[in-house]
Each structure stands twice: as C-alpha cells, then as structure tokens.
Design an enzyme around this catalytic site. Structure first.
Site, PDB file in Angstrom:
ATOM      1  CB  ALA A 124      -0.944  -0.012   1.202  1.00  0.00           C
ATOM      2  CD  GLU A 127      -1.174   8.397   1.131  1.00  0.00           C
ATOM      3  OE1 GLU A 127      -1.404   9.630   1.058  1.00  0.00           O
ATOM      4  OE2 GLU A 127      -0.600   7.851   2.073  1.00  0.00           O
ATOM      5  N   PRO A 128      -5.053   8.764  -2.534  1.00  0.00           N
ATOM      6  CG  PRO A 128      -7.047   9.207  -1.382  1.00  0.00           C
ATOM      7  CD  PRO A 128      -5.699   8.561  -1.224  1.00  0.00           C
ATOM      8  N   GLY A 131      -0.158   9.094  -6.461  1.00  0.00           N
ATOM      9  CA  GLY A 131      -0.075   7.996  -7.423  1.00  0.00           C
ATOM     10  C   GLY A 131       1.324   8.024  -8.012  1.00  0.00           C
ATOM     11  CB  SER A 132       2.724   9.682 -11.027  1.00  0.00           C
ATOM     12  OG  SER A 132       2.106   8.853 -11.987  1.00  0.00           O
ATOM     13  CB  ILE A 157      -4.587  -1.646  -1.840  1.00  0.00           C
ATOM     14  CG1 ILE A 157      -4.316  -0.198  -1.396  1.00  0.00           C
ATOM     15  CG2 ILE A 157      -3.563  -2.616  -1.251  1.00  0.00           C
ATOM     16  CD1 ILE A 157      -3.041   0.425  -1.943  1.00  0.00           C
ATOM     17  CB  THR A 158      -3.290  -5.473  -6.212  1.00  0.00           C
ATOM     18  OG1 THR A 158      -3.359  -4.524  -7.254  1.00  0.00           O
ATOM     19  CG2 THR A 158      -3.515  -6.880  -6.753  1.00  0.00           C
ATOM     20  NE  ARG A 243       8.078   0.927 -11.588  1.00  0.00           N
ATOM     21  CZ  ARG A 243       8.582   2.031 -11.070  1.00  0.00           C
ATOM     22  NH1 ARG A 243       9.855   2.330 -11.222  1.00  0.00           N
ATOM     23  NH2 ARG A 243       7.804   2.852 -10.379  1.00  0.00           N
ATOM     24  CD  GLU A 363       3.877  -3.714  -9.442  1.00  0.00           C
ATOM     25  OE1 GLU A 363       5.109  -3.827  -9.585  1.00  0.00           O
ATOM     26  OE2 GLU A 363       3.134  -4.624  -9.032  1.00  0.00           O
TER      27      GLU A 363
HETATM   28  N1  COS Z   1      16.224   3.020  -5.514  1.00  0.00           N
HETATM   29  C1  COS Z   1      16.758   3.589  -4.417  1.00  0.00           C
HETATM   30  N2  COS Z   1      16.520   4.864  -4.065  1.00  0.00           N
HETATM   31  C2  COS Z   1      15.688   5.578  -4.850  1.00  0.00           C
HETATM   32  C3  COS Z   1      15.099   5.042  -6.003  1.00  0.00           C
HETATM   33  C4  COS Z   1      15.397   3.709  -6.323  1.00  0.00           C
HETATM   34  N3  COS Z   1      14.876   3.117  -7.396  1.00  0.00           N
HETATM   35  N4  COS Z   1      14.326   5.994  -6.576  1.00  0.00           N
HETATM   36  C5  COS Z   1      14.425   7.087  -5.805  1.00  0.00           C
HETATM   37  N5  COS Z   1      15.261   6.833  -4.762  1.00  0.00           N
HETATM   38  C6  COS Z   1      15.689   7.757  -3.729  1.00  0.00           C
HETATM   39  C7  COS Z   1      16.457   8.904  -4.402  1.00  0.00           C
HETATM   40  O1  COS Z   1      17.810   8.534  -4.575  1.00  0.00           O
HETATM   41  C8  COS Z   1      16.241  10.041  -3.447  1.00  0.00           C
HETATM   42  O2  COS Z   1      17.157   9.997  -2.390  1.00  0.00           O
HETATM   43  P1  COS Z   1      18.487  10.955  -2.391  1.00  0.00           P
HETATM   44  O3  COS Z   1      17.935  12.341  -2.366  1.00  0.00           O
HETATM   45  O4  COS Z   1      19.199  10.545  -1.157  1.00  0.00           O
HETATM   46  O5  COS Z   1      19.232  10.634  -3.636  1.00  0.00           O
HETATM   47  C9  COS Z   1      14.854   9.794  -2.887  1.00  0.00           C
HETATM   48  O6  COS Z   1      14.582   8.397  -3.105  1.00  0.00           O
HETATM   49  C10 COS Z   1      13.809  10.610  -3.580  1.00  0.00           C
HETATM   50  O7  COS Z   1      13.864  10.318  -4.948  1.00  0.00           O
HETATM   51  P2  COS Z   1      13.411  11.335  -6.083  1.00  0.00           P
HETATM   52  O8  COS Z   1      13.954  12.694  -5.789  1.00  0.00           O
HETATM   53  O9  COS Z   1      13.758  10.723  -7.397  1.00  0.00           O
HETATM   54  O10 COS Z   1      11.826  11.351  -5.861  1.00  0.00           O
HETATM   55  P3  COS Z   1      10.688  11.950  -6.724  1.00  0.00           P
HETATM   56  O11 COS Z   1       9.646  12.446  -5.813  1.00  0.00           O
HETATM   57  O12 COS Z   1      11.235  12.858  -7.789  1.00  0.00           O
HETATM   58  O13 COS Z   1      10.026  10.643  -7.429  1.00  0.00           O
HETATM   59  C11 COS Z   1       9.583   9.064  -9.138  1.00  0.00           C
HETATM   60  C12 COS Z   1      10.607   9.900  -8.406  1.00  0.00           C
HETATM   61  C13 COS Z   1       8.622   9.894  -9.953  1.00  0.00           C
HETATM   62  C14 COS Z   1      10.422   8.190 -10.074  1.00  0.00           C
HETATM   63  C15 COS Z   1       8.800   8.193  -8.118  1.00  0.00           C
HETATM   64  O14 COS Z   1       7.931   8.974  -7.340  1.00  0.00           O
HETATM   65  C16 COS Z   1       8.013   7.087  -8.768  1.00  0.00           C
HETATM   66  O15 COS Z   1       8.555   6.048  -9.136  1.00  0.00           O
HETATM   67  N6  COS Z   1       6.680   7.268  -8.857  1.00  0.00           N
HETATM   68  C17 COS Z   1       5.785   6.219  -9.298  1.00  0.00           C
HETATM   69  C18 COS Z   1       5.367   5.417  -8.155  1.00  0.00           C
HETATM   70  C19 COS Z   1       4.698   4.164  -8.578  1.00  0.00           C
HETATM   71  O16 COS Z   1       5.249   3.328  -9.277  1.00  0.00           O
HETATM   72  N7  COS Z   1       3.468   4.000  -8.084  1.00  0.00           N
HETATM   73  C20 COS Z   1       2.747   2.819  -8.294  1.00  0.00           C
HETATM   74  C21 COS Z   1       2.308   2.385  -6.950  1.00  0.00           C
HETATM   75  S1  COS Z   1       2.335   0.711  -6.665  1.00  0.00           S
HETATM   76  S2  COS Z   1       0.876   0.015  -7.780  1.00  0.00           S
END
Ligand code: COS
Length: 379
Positions: A124, A127-128, A131-132, A157-158, A243, A363
């Site tokens: 989980a 949240e509302p 998402g991204s 939440i699956t 992924r 995801e």
């Molecule tokens: N592995 C390890 N650390 C990671 C990471 C990864 N894959 N991705 C990000 N981090 C770390 C970063 O390194 C950063 O830490 P530092 O400042 O110490 O370097 C911290 O987490 C924040 O990362 P970032 O600044 O990239 O965060 P953002 O808010 O810009 O978000 C995205 C990046 C958009 C890529 C992220 O929010 C994302 O993947 N969103 C989609 C979420 C998703 O898949 N949702 C589906 C839900 S499950 S069905």
C-alpha cells in the site's frame, strides 16, 4: 547476454503452463463476469511454491531466480491476468521487500507463511493524492511508545481485502518529503484498519482492488521495516523488481493475443480462403510476434541483471514500458483480426484488451517508466 534456459527454467515454465491451462483456464470468463476472487487457485499456487518463488528455502520459499519467476508469471498471465497480478504482488512487492529488508523476527512471523502461500500480502503506497507523485504521502504514522499510530487512506490496493498482511508506506515526518516516509507491516484485523471501498474495474476484474482506511490504527514499532525515513527508498527499490513482474504479466497477455489470432486466422474463411492467407492479417501477426519477442528479451535482460546483483531499475522500466504497450497494441490487433467476434465476450480477446490496459498504469505509469529511463541516462 546468454538467454539459454536451464532445466529448472524449462520445468518451471512447463509446470506453470500446465497449471494455467488445466486449472485456471476453465473459470476465467465466469470469474471475470462475477468479479470473483480466485481463492482456490491462489491456494493451489501456494502449494506449487509459486507465491514465494524468489524467497530462499530457509524462509519457506522456492529459492528460485527471477528468470524462473517471470517465466511462470507469463504463463499464468497468458491464461488469466487477474491471477497474474495476485501472484505478482505477493512475490515481487511483498515477499521480495520483506526478504530484502525485514528483520529475522519479521521473516519468521510473516515471510515464512507469505512465501508458502499460507498468507497473502498487499503493498500500500498509492493514495488519493499520491499515485505517480508517490512521495506526497498523507497517511501519517505517529510514534507513541512502542507503537505507531496510523491515520490515512490508501487507494487501488491489489489483494487489499483478501490480504492477511499489508506493507503500508506512511509519513513519519511530513516535513522531510521522501526522507520522512517509513514502511510498516499491518495485520488484517488490527483495530482501526478497514477496507473502505471495493473498486469495479475495466479489467483484471477477478483480482481484488480496494481502498484501505487507517483510523488511529496502532501498529507495533517492531513491525517497521528498516529505519525510520527509509520507506520511500524501500518502495522504489521494491517497485523496480515489481516492474519486471508486470512486464511478464503484459507479455503473457500479448502472447495470448498472438495465439488467439493465429488460431482464428487459420480457421476463419473470407473470400473463399483462410484469412491467414491475406497479407493484411499476416502483417498484423508478424508485428505482434516481433514486439512480443522484443518484450521478452527486455524482460529477461532485466531479470538476469537483478539475479546477478547488478543495477536493473532502468532495464525493468524499459521492459515494463515496452511489454505493456505491446500488450495493448496486440489486444487491439487481435480484436481487429477477429472482427465482430473479437468484440463480444464469448471470444477471449475483448478481455485481453481490458486486462492489458492496466499494465500501462500500475506499478508506475508508462510516463513514470520514461522518467526512470531518462534519469538513468542523463544523471
Ligand atoms: N532506488 C533507491 N533509491 C531511490 C530510487 C530507487 N529506485 N528511486 C528514488 N530513490 C531515492 C532517491 O535517490 C532520493 O534519495 P536521495 O535524495 O538521497 O538521492 C529519494 O529516493 C527521492 O527520490 P526522487 O527525488 O527521485 O523522488 P521523486 O519524488 O522525484 O520521485 C519518481 C521519483 C517519480 C520516479 C517516483 O515517485 C516514482 O517512481 N513514482 C511512481 C510510483 C509508482 O510506481 N506508483 C505505483 C504504486 S504501486 S501500484
């Protein structure tokens, strides 16, 4: 890169294929229509060792590599993508995360039954309003002695209402953004934890997708995974593995579209000959097969990198991006090849389209995958 399969890989793929064709296929249409969770099938997947495939045997898992996992998941999703996502969340998001970062006590209490299919898990993060933009967490976890008190809502939440345990990301310090998020294992039945809403969906309709509500829900501090503030990193690292699983799910759907199209093109006659002899149909089938082949290579590459302990985040994103597009395009073309029959429920291809679309969303949307890929190149 060597993509030769071992005897174990071949055996796992054959086992999954047989199980999918014999045990899963018979009820897919009915479960989709009734939006019915495939509880008996999930139990059998656990008995087969498919619910904790990559968990070491010492923790009750099958001790297999990621390649074995994606081969099995593709075969299951080829027949029923709803079953595929249930399996993928338990394996990729829950077991993988707890195995990587959980304490010995957490592994004994939760990972062992999760890996054996005796418990089901959910993840989980969404949240509302997150998402991204996943770090924009409004669910809060306030420390109170030896507990945390959780308040907030989780969306989409699956496995949410069927799960025995949920990995919940929540803000332990909202001022710190991504560095103020932590992960908790929350058991079903914990006071203050409830299912808020069951979603009615376009596709993967027999999987269970719900909103979860936390109202003054007290969770033992011993159920926090990793240090305070490590939850966003935990989620991102776990989703990287997830992924590859969604790529496998998408690939399974695309393969089903190709198989159905080839079968139908050979049987269906128009203008006094099978439509398979028409170049318009042949080109669609050729494009489908080529995109499926490319998706499979990307997926296997990401799996191999992960198994070698190398960085695989960008490759996992590429595999998901390409395979999910391939699934949607293949489903559209499969419907076109089937004509009017493709549009009705009796033939399976309309479900493939409905099931395929979500692989471009959950995801991490395709747009998020492109961000991940571009960042890896431009950093
Ligand atoms: N592995 C390890 N650390 C990671 C990471 C990864 N894959 N991705 C990000 N981090 C770390 C970063 O390194 C950063 O830490 P530092 O400042 O110490 O370097 C911290 O987490 C924040 O990362 P970032 O600044 O990239 O965060 P953002 O808010 O810009 O978000 C995205 C990046 C958009 C890529 C992220 O929010 C994302 O993947 N969103 C989609 C979420 C998703 O898949 N949702 C589906 C839900 S499950 S069905």
């Amino acid at each position: 890169m060597d993509f030769a399969f071992t005897d174990t890989h071949t055996m796992i793929r054959e086992t999954a294929r047989k199980f999918a064709d014999e045990r899963i296929a018979p009820g897919t249409i009915e479960r989709d229509e009734k939006e019915e969770f495939p509880a008996a099938i999930v139990k059998e997947l656990g008995e087969l060792g498919f619910m904790g495939m990559m968990v070491p045997e010492e923790w009750g898992g099958s001790g297999l590599d990621t390649t074995s996992y994606v081969l099995a998941l593709e075969e299951i999703s080829r027949v029923d993508a709803s079953v595929g996502v249930i399996m993928s969340v338990n394996n990729s998001l829950v077991c993988y995360g707890v195995n990587r970062d959980g304490t010995k006590e957490q592994k004994e209490k939760y990972l062992r039954p999760l890996a054996a299919g005796k418990m089901l898990g959910a993840f989980a993060l969404s949240e509302p309003e997150a998402g991204s933009d996943a770090s924009n967490q409004h669910t809060v976890a306030a420390r109170d002695g030896e507990h945390y008190v959780l308040n907030g809502t989780k969306n989409w939440i699956t496995n949410g209402s069927t799960a025995d345990v949920v990995l919940v990301m929540a803000a332990t310090d909202r001022t710190k953004g991504p560095k103020g998020i932590s992960t908790f294992i929350v058991e079903k039945g914990t006071p203050g934890f409830s299912v808020a809403k069951r979603e009615r969906k376009l596709g993967i309709r027999s999987s269970d997708t719900v909103s979860l509500s936390f109202q003054d829900c007290r969770v033992p501090a011993a159920n926090r995974i990793g240090a305070e503030g490590e939850g966003f990193r935990f989620a991102m690292r776990t989703l990287e593995g997830g992924r590859i699983g969604i790529a496998a799910q998408a690939l399974g759907i695309a393969q089903a579209c190709l198989d159905a199209s080839v079968r139908y093109a050979r049987e269906r006659k128009a203008f006094d000959r099978p439509i398979a002899e028409l170049q318009a149909i042949q080109f669609k089938i050729a494009d489908m097969a080529t995109n499926i082949g490319a998706s499979r290579m990307l997926m296997l590459k990401a799996a191999a990198l992960k198994d070698r302990g190398e960085q695989f985040g960008a490759e996992a994103a590429m595999a998901k991006l390409f395979a999910s597009r391939t699934a949607v395009e293949s489903a559209l073309e499969a419907i076109q090849i089937h004509g009017g029959y493709g549009y009705v429920r009796e033939y399976l291809v309309e479900r493939y389209l409905r099931d395929a679309k979500i692989t471009e969303i959950y995801e991490g949307t395709s747009e998020i995958q492109r961000i991940v890929i571009a960042r890896s190149l431009l950093k």
